[in-house]
Write an enzyme that holds these catalytic residues in place. Structure first.
Site, PDB file in Angstrom:
ATOM      1  N   ALA A  15      46.033  16.312 134.291  1.00 29.73           N
ATOM      2  CA  ALA A  15      46.813  15.232 134.946  1.00 29.73           C
ATOM      3  C   ALA A  15      47.826  15.882 135.788  1.00 29.73           C
ATOM      4  O   ALA A  15      48.247  15.373 136.865  1.00 29.73           O
ATOM      5  CB  ALA A  15      47.521  14.162 133.902  1.00 29.73           C
ATOM      6  N   LYS A  78      26.445  17.640 137.999  1.00 28.34           N
ATOM      7  CA  LYS A  78      25.925  16.547 136.892  1.00 28.34           C
ATOM      8  C   LYS A  78      25.377  15.672 137.792  1.00 28.34           C
ATOM      9  O   LYS A  78      26.030  15.002 138.896  1.00 28.34           O
ATOM     10  CB  LYS A  78      27.532  16.237 136.429  1.00 28.34           C
ATOM     11  CG  LYS A  78      27.248  15.079 135.531  1.00 28.34           C
ATOM     12  CD  LYS A  78      28.394  14.514 134.845  1.00 28.34           C
ATOM     13  CE  LYS A  78      28.138  13.229 134.030  1.00 28.34           C
ATOM     14  NZ  LYS A  78      29.406  12.659 133.728  1.00 28.34           N
TER      15      LYS A  78
END
Length: 510
Positions: A15, A78
């Site tokens: 973050a 992915k």
């Protein structure tokens, strides 16, 4: 109007360094001094990350070279998530990126597939999505510009090492002028009249002054919780999981799947995230239904390779802060809230928090209207994701444990109940405003979890039965041929973005 000149980011990890990278790139060193304060003595939660395609927007914002990004984070690609034993034991389905089929005559493809199932055809909706078929075959490539080909619309995301990702973004941010200060924050100074934060104080007495403070301190919420006093909205009744054991394992040779796997367990679910140098594993569970030791034993008994270290326990609570932005403090990442990680939304929520901050970036006046809008949209973002997550747990045939019986019988949020009612009627799904998950995602999980409908959308009758069969079988064939054309996931990585592995890592891959 006084411009913000000093931005202080409290905490590193994913973050903190995503925030530093974005602000450094967009604002630049000439606009504001960006300082990130973190301590090497305080660990981060990151244990390996799976993402969703929206991260590509963030990467483009930063101007990252994707192959370099994958190489340095030891990442893989992915195409979606495989769900094992969720609807019932022995059953699996795939939640893919990218749409099913193509819209035909302005009607949702889903409606035509539902009609096809009434015509004596029984096939899988996954056969109509290139990402699902390619994942099943272990294939991957980036989209190529081929007219009217599924290969032109390949959607994908990434798996990567969270620790390496933070280091990658740190180098990027510091290259643009962001400053890192090592130190542990022990207190903060607030203006007695306004309640605004003026500085954070480190253990050695240093004061780090700022105009805008961004709290990326993780679950501790050093600023938004401890200093600004913003309480937490507890969603445990809808998201009962509150613990996770995480453990890396040695990479299984030639098993670098281009998807995340989620396997339902007695009191939660187990993740598997393949990276180039290892595999990330974890068991997300509720300690109200299984004790920590039993959960750890379950995880260790269900690994496909030896663990590389002892499991790490992470404690959390599903929900969010009542306010994400208070006065001159903005919470981003785990300090703002935590969502059940089942659909890989953690990094997306960081990304959205940063994007909204840039859209409503303040001056020193800190207009309350901007703050109110930021908070309102943040709550909505969490609520929409929460409802989608609840669907996975609630719509199941499983009643083999107290945990699954609780999930099946939980009281539903009203907005989710409305989605259920619409789907059960004619299989219709509507995307609410700007909610993250679109009709493809909702359809994939609703069908995958075993939900049924009373009838298909009657507008699908604009095509005759034979035309529906011909069109859909043609689409399925085109998707199969497209998957056949694609290289394997391993071959693609080897040719484009293989990590530069040290000797000890290479020995694990042998």
């Amino acid at each position: 109007m006084e411009t913000i000149r000093k931005i202080v980011i409290v905490g590193g990890g994913t973050a903190g360094w995503m925030t530093a990278a974005a602000l450094s790139k967009i604002l630049g060193a000439n606009y504001a001094e960006i300082t990130l304060v973190e301590s090497d003595d305080i660990g981060t939660v990151g244990v390996g990350e799976a993402t969703i395609p929206q991260i590509n927007i963030f990467n483009r914002l930063l101007g990252l070279k994707e192959d370099d990004f994958i190489r340095q984070t030891h990442g893989t690609f992915k195409l979606g998530i495989e769900f094992v034993d969720w609807a019932r034991k022995g059953h699996s389905y795939f939640h893919p990126f990218g749409p099913y089929g193509f819209d035909m005559k302005g009607v949702s493809f889903h409606a035509f597939w539902q009609k096809l199932q009434t015509l004596g055809v029984s096939d899988s909706i996954s056969d109509y999505n290139l990402q699902a078929v390619a994942a099943r075959e272990g294939k991957f490539m980036r989209p190529v510009q081929v007219e009217n080909s599924p290969l032109s619309t390949i959607a994908y995301a990434f798996h990567f090492d969270a620790g390496l990702y933070a280091k990658f973004l740190r180098r990027f941010s510091e290259g643009l002028g962001a400053q890192r200060i090592e130190g542990r924050i022990v207190s903060a100074d607030k203006n007695a009249e306004t309640g605004f934060l003026e500085a954070v104080v480190l253990g050695d007495g240093r004061r780090i002054e700022g105009d805008l403070f961004i709290d990326c301190s993780g679950f501790r919420g050093l600023l938004i919780g401890q200093q600004m006093g913003i309480d937490y909205e507890d969603w445990s009744k809808w998201l009962p999981n509150n613990r996770a054991w995480a453990v890396p394992t040695a990479r299984v040779h030639d098993n670098q799947t281009p998807y995340t796997r989620s396997t339902a367990r007695e009191a939660g679910w187990q993740w598997r995230i393949p990276l180039q140098h290892r595999t990330g594993n974890g068991y997300v569970f509720s300690n109200n239904f299984i004790d920590e030791q039993a959960a750890m034993d379950t995880l260790l008994q269900n690994l496909d390779a030896p663990p590389l270290k002892d499991p790490m326990l992470v404690k959390f609570q599903g929900g969010h802060r009542h306010k994400f932005w208070e006065k001159n403090v903005v919470a981003i990442g785990l300090s703002s809230g935590f969502m059940e990680p089942l659909e890989s939304t953690s990094i997306h929520l960081i990304q959205v928090g940063i994007a909204k901050l840039l859209q409503m970036f303040p001056d020193k006046g800190f207009e309350q209207a901007d703050i109110n809008r930021y908070n309102r949209l943040s709550v909505l973002e969490y609520e929409y994701i929460r409802d989608f997550l609840v669907l996975h747990f609630n719509q199941t045939e499983r009643d083999d444990s107290e945990y699954w019986r609780y999930c099946r019988n939980m009281e539903l949020p009203p907005r989710l109940q409305e989605k259920y009612d619409l789907f059960r009627s004619r299989g219709r799904i509507f995307r609410e405003n700007e909610e993250l998950f679109n009709d493809t995602s909702w359809f994939a999980v609703m069908v995958g979890q075993g939900m049924t409908w009373r009838g298909y959308d009657p507008v699908a009758d604009v095509m005759s039965d034979e035309d529906v069969k011909r069109q859909l079988f043609g689409i399925k064939d085109a998707i199969r041929k497209s998957s056949d054309y694609m290289p394997t996931h391993e071959d693609f990585i080897r040719a484009n973005c293989a990590m530069e592995a040290p000797v000890e890592v290479m020995s694990q891959l042998a």
